[in-house]
Scaffold this motif. Structure first.
Motif, PDB file in Angstrom:
ATOM      1  N   HIS A   8       8.240 -34.776   8.715  1.00 16.42           N
ATOM      2  CA  HIS A   8       8.551 -34.990  10.173  1.00 16.42           C
ATOM      3  C   HIS A   8       9.917 -35.557  10.284  1.00 16.42           C
ATOM      4  O   HIS A   8      10.628 -34.804  11.209  1.00 16.42           O
TER       5      HIS A   8
ATOM      6  N   THR B 114       3.775 -36.708   4.860  1.00 13.77           N
ATOM      7  CA  THR B 114       3.749 -36.209   6.109  1.00 13.77           C
ATOM      8  C   THR B 114       4.790 -36.715   6.985  1.00 13.77           C
ATOM      9  O   THR B 114       5.472 -35.888   7.930  1.00 13.77           O
ATOM     10  N   HIS B 115       4.776 -37.909   7.029  1.00 17.44           N
ATOM     11  CA  HIS B 115       5.867 -38.751   7.978  1.00 17.44           C
ATOM     12  C   HIS B 115       7.223 -38.244   7.320  1.00 17.44           C
ATOM     13  O   HIS B 115       7.907 -38.044   8.572  1.00 17.44           O
TER      14      HIS B 115
ATOM     15  N   THR C  10      12.333 -32.663   9.355  1.00 11.84           N
ATOM     16  CA  THR C  10      12.328 -31.657  10.153  1.00 11.84           C
ATOM     17  C   THR C  10      13.168 -31.973  11.583  1.00 11.84           C
ATOM     18  O   THR C  10      13.895 -31.042  11.994  1.00 11.84           O
ATOM     19  N   LYS C  11      12.587 -33.093  12.151  1.00 16.44           N
ATOM     20  CA  LYS C  11      13.348 -33.713  13.173  1.00 16.44           C
ATOM     21  C   LYS C  11      14.934 -33.929  13.434  1.00 16.44           C
ATOM     22  O   LYS C  11      15.408 -33.535  14.291  1.00 16.44           O
TER      23      LYS C  11
ATOM     24  N   THR D 166      14.212 -39.057  18.799  1.00 14.75           N
ATOM     25  CA  THR D 166      12.936 -38.015  18.585  1.00 14.75           C
ATOM     26  C   THR D 166      11.730 -38.576  17.656  1.00 14.75           C
ATOM     27  O   THR D 166      10.688 -37.600  17.711  1.00 14.75           O
ATOM     28  N   LEU D 167      12.100 -39.481  16.900  1.00 13.86           N
ATOM     29  CA  LEU D 167      11.067 -39.891  15.779  1.00 13.86           C
ATOM     30  C   LEU D 167      10.272 -41.174  16.569  1.00 13.86           C
ATOM     31  O   LEU D 167      10.535 -41.816  17.346  1.00 13.86           O
ATOM     32  N   THR D 168       9.075 -41.114  16.142  1.00 14.92           N
ATOM     33  CA  THR D 168       7.954 -42.145  16.460  1.00 14.92           C
ATOM     34  C   THR D 168       8.404 -43.495  15.911  1.00 14.92           C
ATOM     35  O   THR D 168       9.030 -43.537  14.892  1.00 14.92           O
TER      36      THR D 168
ATOM     37  N   GLU E 116       7.632 -43.129  12.079  1.00 11.87           N
ATOM     38  CA  GLU E 116       8.704 -42.368  11.467  1.00 11.87           C
ATOM     39  C   GLU E 116       9.833 -43.155  11.245  1.00 11.87           C
ATOM     40  O   GLU E 116      10.682 -43.283  10.404  1.00 11.87           O
TER      41      GLU E 116
END
Length: 223
Positions: free
Chosen positions: A195, A191-192, A198-199, A157-159, A162
């Motif tokens: 995310h 921010t990263h 959270t993910k 789910t991570l970029t 990330e």
């Protein structure tokens, strides 16, 4: 405002020593003490500290279970827990980190390291000094994944960015150090990190670091 600190240790002499060190700092305030985990839970509810200095091995309820109950899900603005131990790196420390502790120090750490650790943890950062992190991973290398296991579905789910940030968090880098490494702003890193947490359903950077190693994303000795 001063950082509110609760001291939890079953040895009164140690609590007195910690209190003397912390009260010499203008930005730290010791708001209470507890001699075991059960007392710590009562004091956390009554005093609402920002940081709990938590011993591991105590009567009635140990520091691991107390940490789990203080930082568990459903807590509104939970206190951060900084584990203090005389036992160097052992399985209790690992369990405390998994339970939600924001880091740990040895009780014989210099006074300035203790003070700085409280400030770092209160600010929401992890207190895992690189030297301690390396020793922790070396000690438990045999119990960590080899990297050949399948990657957990949640990791997908991570970029890519990330994932890069998660790897650097697992190495113990601060937001500022990650920003310098990736040539981005510290705000972007925050921010990263947000995310990623959270993910993956993680509470903080320490749990993110544990996840990175247990999932095989990062291996001891890897850069």
């Amino acid at each position: 405002m001063a950082i509110r600190v609760l001291l939890v240790d079953d040895q009164p002499l140690l609590r007195t020593g910690f209190r003397m060190i912390l009260e010499a700092e203008g930005d730290l305030a010791v708001v209470g003490e507890a001699g075991d985990g059960l007392q710590a839970l009562d004091q956390v509810r009554a005093l609402q500290p920002d940081v709990v200095l938590m011993d591991i091995r105590m009567p009635r309820m140990d520091g691991v279970e107390a940490t789990r109950q203080i930082t568990g899900p459903g807590r509104d603005g939970p206190a951060k827990v900084l584990v203090l131990t005389t036992f160097d790196l052992d399985e209790y420390v690992v369990e405390a980190l998994r339970a939600g502790a924001s880091g740990f120090l040895l009780k014989d750490a210099p006074a300035n390291e203790l003070v700085q650790a409280i400030r770092v943890v209160a600010a929401g950062e992890a207190m895992l000094a690189p030297s301690i992190t390396r020793r922790l991973l070396d000690k438990y290398a045999d119990h960590l994944p080899s990297g050949e296991e399948p990657v957990p579905d949640t990791l997908h789910t991570l970029t890519d960015r990330e994932v890069e940030v998660l790897k650097l968090v697992a190495r113990g880098l601060s937001n500022a150090e990650i920003a310098a490494d990736l040539f981005v702003s510290e705000t972007t890193v925050k921010t990263h990190v947000g995310h990623v947490l959270t993910k993956l359903g993680l509470r903080d950077r320490v749990q993110a670091a544990v996840y990175a190693y247990e999932s095989g994303l990062v291996r001891p000795g890897a850069q």
